[in-house]
Motif scaffolding. Structure first.
Motif, PDB file in Angstrom:
ATOM      1  N   TRP A  46       0.854  -1.196   0.000  1.00  0.00           N
ATOM      2  CA  TRP A  46       0.000   0.000   0.000  1.00  0.00           C
ATOM      3  C   TRP A  46       0.877   1.228   0.000  1.00  0.00           C
ATOM      4  O   TRP A  46       1.609   1.502   0.933  1.00  0.00           O
ATOM      5  CB  TRP A  46      -0.912   0.010   1.219  1.00  0.00           C
ATOM      6  CG  TRP A  46      -1.828   1.194   1.285  1.00  0.00           C
ATOM      7  CD1 TRP A  46      -2.181   2.035   0.258  1.00  0.00           C
ATOM      8  CD2 TRP A  46      -2.516   1.672   2.430  1.00  0.00           C
ATOM      9  NE1 TRP A  46      -3.051   2.999   0.695  1.00  0.00           N
ATOM     10  CE2 TRP A  46      -3.276   2.793   2.046  1.00  0.00           C
ATOM     11  CE3 TRP A  46      -2.570   1.264   3.755  1.00  0.00           C
ATOM     12  CZ2 TRP A  46      -4.072   3.505   2.923  1.00  0.00           C
ATOM     13  CZ3 TRP A  46      -3.369   1.974   4.635  1.00  0.00           C
ATOM     14  CH2 TRP A  46      -4.112   3.074   4.205  1.00  0.00           C
ATOM     15  N   LYS A  48       0.649   5.529  -1.110  1.00  0.00           N
ATOM     16  CA  LYS A  48      -0.318   6.607  -1.294  1.00  0.00           C
ATOM     17  C   LYS A  48       0.403   7.784  -1.927  1.00  0.00           C
ATOM     18  O   LYS A  48       1.576   7.991  -1.677  1.00  0.00           O
ATOM     19  CB  LYS A  48      -0.910   7.004   0.058  1.00  0.00           C
ATOM     20  CG  LYS A  48      -1.977   8.062  -0.006  1.00  0.00           C
ATOM     21  CD  LYS A  48      -2.466   8.364   1.392  1.00  0.00           C
ATOM     22  CE  LYS A  48      -2.757   9.825   1.492  1.00  0.00           C
ATOM     23  NZ  LYS A  48      -2.960  10.264   2.845  1.00  0.00           N
ATOM     24  N   PRO A  57      -6.839   5.755   1.646  1.00  0.00           N
ATOM     25  CA  PRO A  57      -7.368   4.788   2.617  1.00  0.00           C
ATOM     26  C   PRO A  57      -8.711   4.197   2.173  1.00  0.00           C
ATOM     27  O   PRO A  57      -8.961   3.001   2.353  1.00  0.00           O
ATOM     28  CB  PRO A  57      -7.512   5.616   3.895  1.00  0.00           C
ATOM     29  CG  PRO A  57      -6.467   6.675   3.771  1.00  0.00           C
ATOM     30  CD  PRO A  57      -6.452   7.011   2.298  1.00  0.00           C
ATOM     31  N   GLU A  58      -9.555   5.009   1.564  1.00  0.00           N
ATOM     32  CA  GLU A  58     -10.853   4.530   1.091  1.00  0.00           C
ATOM     33  C   GLU A  58     -10.691   3.494  -0.029  1.00  0.00           C
ATOM     34  O   GLU A  58     -11.383   2.471  -0.052  1.00  0.00           O
ATOM     35  CB  GLU A  58     -11.705   5.717   0.604  1.00  0.00           C
ATOM     36  CG  GLU A  58     -12.094   6.684   1.698  1.00  0.00           C
ATOM     37  CD  GLU A  58     -10.990   7.657   2.131  1.00  0.00           C
ATOM     38  OE1 GLU A  58     -11.158   8.301   3.178  1.00  0.00           O
ATOM     39  OE2 GLU A  58      -9.949   7.768   1.427  1.00  0.00           O
ATOM     40  N   MET A  60      -7.989   1.618  -0.577  1.00  0.00           N
ATOM     41  CA  MET A  60      -7.372   0.404  -0.040  1.00  0.00           C
ATOM     42  C   MET A  60      -8.403  -0.437   0.700  1.00  0.00           C
ATOM     43  O   MET A  60      -8.409  -1.669   0.571  1.00  0.00           O
ATOM     44  CB  MET A  60      -6.200   0.766   0.881  1.00  0.00           C
ATOM     45  CG  MET A  60      -5.379  -0.432   1.287  1.00  0.00           C
ATOM     46  SD  MET A  60      -4.609  -1.206  -0.168  1.00  0.00           S
ATOM     47  CE  MET A  60      -3.824  -2.610   0.570  1.00  0.00           C
ATOM     48  N   ALA A  61      -9.278   0.207   1.470  1.00  0.00           N
ATOM     49  CA  ALA A  61     -10.341  -0.534   2.167  1.00  0.00           C
ATOM     50  C   ALA A  61     -11.247  -1.231   1.153  1.00  0.00           C
ATOM     51  O   ALA A  61     -11.633  -2.390   1.341  1.00  0.00           O
ATOM     52  CB  ALA A  61     -11.140   0.406   3.058  1.00  0.00           C
ATOM     53  N   ASP A  88      -3.523   7.049   8.339  1.00  0.00           N
ATOM     54  CA  ASP A  88      -4.162   6.415   7.191  1.00  0.00           C
ATOM     55  C   ASP A  88      -4.560   4.979   7.484  1.00  0.00           C
ATOM     56  O   ASP A  88      -5.605   4.509   7.015  1.00  0.00           O
ATOM     57  CB  ASP A  88      -3.249   6.467   5.963  1.00  0.00           C
ATOM     58  CG  ASP A  88      -3.134   7.873   5.385  1.00  0.00           C
ATOM     59  OD1 ASP A  88      -4.031   8.705   5.646  1.00  0.00           O
ATOM     60  OD2 ASP A  88      -2.151   8.140   4.672  1.00  0.00           O
ATOM     61  N   SER A  89      -3.751   4.251   8.265  1.00  0.00           N
ATOM     62  CA  SER A  89      -4.121   2.874   8.581  1.00  0.00           C
ATOM     63  C   SER A  89      -5.364   2.833   9.470  1.00  0.00           C
ATOM     64  O   SER A  89      -6.246   2.000   9.264  1.00  0.00           O
ATOM     65  CB  SER A  89      -2.961   2.109   9.215  1.00  0.00           C
ATOM     66  OG  SER A  89      -2.550   2.718  10.414  1.00  0.00           O
ATOM     67  N   MET A  92      -8.322   3.552   7.194  1.00  0.00           N
ATOM     68  CA  MET A  92      -8.619   2.408   6.339  1.00  0.00           C
ATOM     69  C   MET A  92      -9.277   1.282   7.135  1.00  0.00           C
ATOM     70  O   MET A  92     -10.286   0.722   6.711  1.00  0.00           O
ATOM     71  CB  MET A  92      -7.331   1.915   5.665  1.00  0.00           C
ATOM     72  CG  MET A  92      -7.538   0.815   4.647  1.00  0.00           C
ATOM     73  SD  MET A  92      -7.406  -0.863   5.296  1.00  0.00           S
ATOM     74  CE  MET A  92      -5.746  -0.899   5.899  1.00  0.00           C
TER      75      MET A  92
END
Length: 119
Positions: A46, A48, A57-58, A60-61, A88-89, A92
């Motif tokens: 991941w 960014k 984050p959106e 990746m989720a 960010d984690s 996510m």
């Protein structure tokens, strides 16, 4: 049963500086067990920012939520590309579906070995 050894058992394979497929994994394999207790995980990196393949984050989720049930994978996060690893984690993880379980690397290795033995 949880292993308490300090020897590394899980390895996240990375392709530096470019993400090329690891052909021995094929198209659908998420990990390989070597011997009885060592796991090699397919890269799931991941990043960014402005780099190719960079995800918010959106995004990746959404990617993780789209994995098949039972998919076993780490997420390898890097600070380059402006990823704020902590904030960010958390963002996510808050967007993950209820069926997604976030675990530490030792638990992830144990789950992968259990899944491998069950097949």
């Amino acid at each position: 049963e949880k292993t308490t050894s300090l020897e590394p058992r899980g390895f996240i394979l990375t392709n530096v500086p470019y993400l090329f497929p690891i052909f021995s994994f094929g198209l659908r394999t998420d990990f390989k067990v070597v011997g009885d207790n060592v796991v090699l995980f397919r890269p799931n990196e991941w990043r960014k920012g402005s780099m190719d393949g960079a995800l918010t984050p959106e995004e990746m989720a959404k990617k993780i939520n789209g994995f098949d049930n039972g998919y076993v994978s780490p997420v390898y996060m890097t600070r380059d590309g402006s990823l704020d690893v902590i904030n960010d984690s958390y963002t996510m993880v808050g967007l993950l579906n209820d069926n997604v379980e976030v675990v530490d690397i030792d638990t992830l290795v144990d789950i992968a070995i259990e899944k491998h033995r069950a097949t």
